[in-house]
Structures are given as structure tokens and as C-alpha cells.
Write a protein that holds these residues in place. Structure first.
Motif, short mmCIF file in Angstrom:
data_model
loop_
_atom_site.label_atom_id
_atom_site.label_comp_id
_atom_site.label_asym_id
_atom_site.label_seq_id
_atom_site.Cartn_x
_atom_site.Cartn_y
_atom_site.Cartn_z
N SER A 145 0.93 -1.25 -0.01
CA SER A 145 0.11 0.18 -0.16
C SER A 145 0.88 1.29 0.08
CB SER A 145 -0.72 0.00 1.22
OG SER A 145 -1.61 1.13 1.25
N ILE A 146 0.38 2.18 -0.67
CA ILE A 146 1.01 3.67 -0.62
C ILE A 146 0.79 4.41 0.39
CG2 ILE A 146 1.34 3.37 -3.21
CD1 ILE A 146 -0.82 5.83 -3.27
N PHE A 147 -0.28 3.96 0.98
CA PHE A 147 -0.62 4.68 1.98
C PHE A 147 0.20 4.76 3.45
CE2 PHE A 147 -4.89 3.77 0.29
CZ PHE A 147 -5.08 5.07 -0.11
N GLN A 148 0.20 5.98 3.91
CA GLN A 148 1.18 6.19 5.27
C GLN A 148 0.47 5.55 6.31
OE1 GLN A 148 2.31 10.22 5.75
NE2 GLN A 148 3.45 10.12 3.71
N GLU A 149 1.14 5.09 7.53
CA GLU A 149 0.71 4.75 8.75
C GLU A 149 -0.34 5.97 9.46
OE1 GLU A 149 3.27 2.79 11.05
OE2 GLU A 149 3.79 1.10 9.89
N GLU A 150 0.36 7.09 9.12
CA GLU A 150 -0.59 8.27 9.85
C GLU A 150 -1.86 8.36 9.24
OE1 GLU A 150 0.15 12.98 10.26
OE2 GLU A 150 1.46 11.75 9.49
N LYS A 151 -3.01 8.43 10.27
CA LYS A 151 -4.24 8.72 9.82
C LYS A 151 -4.95 9.69 10.59
CE LYS A 151 -4.80 3.59 9.17
NZ LYS A 151 -5.33 2.17 9.45
N ASN A 152 -5.90 10.34 10.10
CA ASN A 152 -6.71 11.16 10.68
C ASN A 152 -7.40 10.51 12.05
OD1 ASN A 152 -9.37 10.22 9.74
ND2 ASN A 152 -9.91 12.37 9.11
N MET A 205 -14.98 7.76 -0.81
CA MET A 205 -15.10 8.19 0.81
C MET A 205 -15.43 9.65 0.74
SD MET A 205 -11.78 6.82 3.10
CE MET A 205 -10.40 7.15 1.89
N ASP A 206 -14.91 10.48 -0.35
CA ASP A 206 -15.77 11.74 -0.49
C ASP A 206 -17.17 11.72 -0.78
OD1 ASP A 206 -14.51 14.73 -0.73
OD2 ASP A 206 -16.22 14.16 -2.33
N ALA A 207 -17.44 10.88 -1.56
CA ALA A 207 -18.93 10.70 -1.87
C ALA A 207 -19.75 10.41 -0.78
CB ALA A 207 -19.07 10.06 -3.25
N GLU A 257 -12.63 17.96 4.46
CA GLU A 257 -11.37 18.68 4.24
C GLU A 257 -10.27 18.00 4.31
OE1 GLU A 257 -11.74 21.77 7.46
OE2 GLU A 257 -13.41 22.80 6.48
N PHE A 258 -10.04 17.04 5.07
CA PHE A 258 -8.78 16.25 5.08
C PHE A 258 -8.76 15.26 3.94
CE2 PHE A 258 -6.65 12.20 6.18
CZ PHE A 258 -5.45 12.61 6.80
N LEU A 259 -9.91 14.79 3.28
CA LEU A 259 -9.93 13.92 2.06
C LEU A 259 -9.58 14.70 1.12
CD1 LEU A 259 -13.12 11.67 2.49
CD2 LEU A 259 -10.94 11.00 1.97
N GLU A 319 -7.74 17.35 0.67
CA GLU A 319 -6.19 17.49 0.93
C GLU A 319 -5.35 16.16 0.30
OE1 GLU A 319 -5.21 18.62 4.96
OE2 GLU A 319 -5.99 20.50 4.88
N GLN A 320 -6.00 15.23 0.91
CA GLN A 320 -5.37 14.07 0.60
C GLN A 320 -5.53 13.69 -1.38
OE1 GLN A 320 -3.54 13.15 2.94
NE2 GLN A 320 -4.71 14.75 3.83
N LEU A 321 -6.69 13.96 -1.86
CA LEU A 321 -6.92 13.95 -3.14
C LEU A 321 -5.78 14.86 -3.76
CD1 LEU A 321 -10.63 13.92 -3.66
CD2 LEU A 321 -9.05 12.25 -4.60
N THR A 322 -5.87 16.17 -3.37
CA THR A 322 -4.90 17.11 -4.13
C THR A 322 -3.28 16.60 -4.21
OG1 THR A 322 -6.08 18.64 -3.32
CG2 THR A 322 -3.85 19.36 -4.14
N VAL A 323 -3.09 15.74 -2.98
CA VAL A 323 -1.76 15.33 -2.87
C VAL A 323 -1.44 14.27 -4.10
CG1 VAL A 323 -0.13 14.13 -1.63
CG2 VAL A 323 -1.20 15.92 -0.49
N MET A 324 -2.27 13.40 -3.96
CA MET A 324 -2.17 12.22 -4.93
C MET A 324 -2.37 12.57 -6.44
SD MET A 324 -1.63 9.68 -3.09
CE MET A 324 -1.36 8.78 -4.43
#
Length: 211
Positions: A5-12, A53-55, A173-175, A177-182
């Protein structure tokens, strides 16, 4: 580059994973000859998950924004009935005073109001002093509550709904931001690959001319 997985262990706080920012594309891909199709596919999969998730959260936000005003209106009505009931009880305790007796009669008069049957149909009703109300709980369930219990329940439901709306907005808002990063990661990897291919082609053309 890891194949997992490309996701980091850090989560909200609600467990939504944070997206990694690819600062050095070449290093992330494992060198100048790194393969880009796999990482780009992972990025697109991550973007699809974030959008899903955003939807869902957007739909939840709309539902809460519709529900909260309804809870507030219901709570206001039940509090009105409770205040009216308490005023009548106080007036009944002062039955030695003729003026208070008149107030008692006045407070006992039914209140005429309108209520909504559906989006376009309203009806009139007379509200009399009562100790109980029926609350619609959803799922075809309606229960009778004493006025204080109804107020307590509605205040609790309002607090939960408002807290849920706040966290839903925060998650949206968090989602985003992550979409923009990806999306930035995808563009950086794609552009890096385009540049690499161009440089490789120019190098081959230069080598061919020398030969």
C-alpha cells in the motif's frame, strides 16, 4: 519502492489514511530506470478510494444538514409545550387569587398551529396541555415520551448530530487535501517519465549522429 500500500501509517482521528507526498520521484521509483506504470496505477486506485469516501461523506453531510434543523424545530416545539405546562401548573397553585384564576383559564386555551403532512400539504391542529409527546424515531418507530424525557432525548440527538456534522466536515477537508496530494503525485510521476523519455530519445539521436 514498496509494492504494498502507498498509504502512510499516519491517519486522521477517524482512520482515514494520509497520502504520501513524493518529494523525489526518481528515488521513489527506485532509480532513473524505474517503472512508472505500477506506481501510477496505485495512485489512481488511491484517488478512486478517496473519491469514494468523499462521495459517502458528502452524502452524510447533506443528510445531517437536513436532519439538524428538523431536530431543532421538534425540540423547540416540545420545550414550548413544557413551558406551557409549567406555566399552567404554577397558575393552578395560585387559585386563591382571582386574577391568577383568570390566567389559569387563559393558559388552558388550546393553541392553534399547523403541521406538515408532506412537502406540500399542511394541516391545522389544536394543542392542549399535555404531559407526553410522540417522537418519530425513524424505521417506522414512534414512541411516547414524558416531556422532560423528550427534551433530554432531543437535546442529546441534537448534540450528537452537530458533533457528527463537525467531524464529517473535518474529514471532507482532510480527504480533499489527500486527493490534491495524490493528483500532484500523479502529475509529478507522469511528467518525470515524459522528461526521461525525451532525454533518452535525444541521447539516442545524438549517438546516431556521431555514428
Amino acid at each position: 519502492m514498496s509494492s504494498g500500500s502507498i498509504f502512510q501509517e499516519e491517519k486522521n482521528p477517524r482512520g482515514i489514511p494520509k497520502a504520501p507526498f513524493i518529494a523525489n520521484v526518481e528515488e521513489y521509483l527506485g532509480g532513473p530506470d524505474g517503472e512508472v506504470e505500477g506506481p501510477l496505477k496505485q495512485f489512481q486506485d488511491a484517488i478512486a478510494k478517496y473519491r469514494y469516501m468523499d462521495a459517502n461523506l458528502t452524502q452524510r453531510r447533506r443528510s445531517l444538514e437536513d436532519k439538524i434543523p428538523d431536530i431543532k424545530k421538534t425540540l423547540s416545539m416540545v420545550e414550548f409545550l413544557q413551558d406551557r405546562r409549567e406555566s399552567k401548573d404554577k397558575a393552578d397553585d395560585r387559585d386563591d387569587d382571582l386574577e391568577d384564576d383568570d390566567d389559569t383559564k387563559g393558559s388552558g386555551k388550546p393553541v392553534t398551529t399547523t403541521f406538515e403532512l408532506n412537502d406540500t400539504l399542511f394541516a391545522e391542529a389544536e394543542l392542549e396541555d399535555t404531559d407526553t409527546v410522540f417522537l418519530w424515531l425513524g424505521a417506522n418507530v414512534m414512541l411516547s415520551y414524558e416531556l422532560p424525557a423528550a427534551i433530554s432525548l432531543l437535546r442529546s440527538k441534537l448534540g450528537v448530530a452537530e458533533a457528527s456534522l463537525a467531524t464529517t466536515i473535518e474529514d471532507l477537508e482532510f480527504l480533499r487535501e489527500q486527493l490534491t496530494v495524490m493528483e500532484v503525485n500523479t502529475a509529478r510521476v507522469y511528467n518525470w517519465d515524459v522528461k526521461r523519455r525525451r532525454e533518452k530519445r535525444l541521447a539516442e539521436e545524438a549517438a546516431g549522429k556521431k555514428a
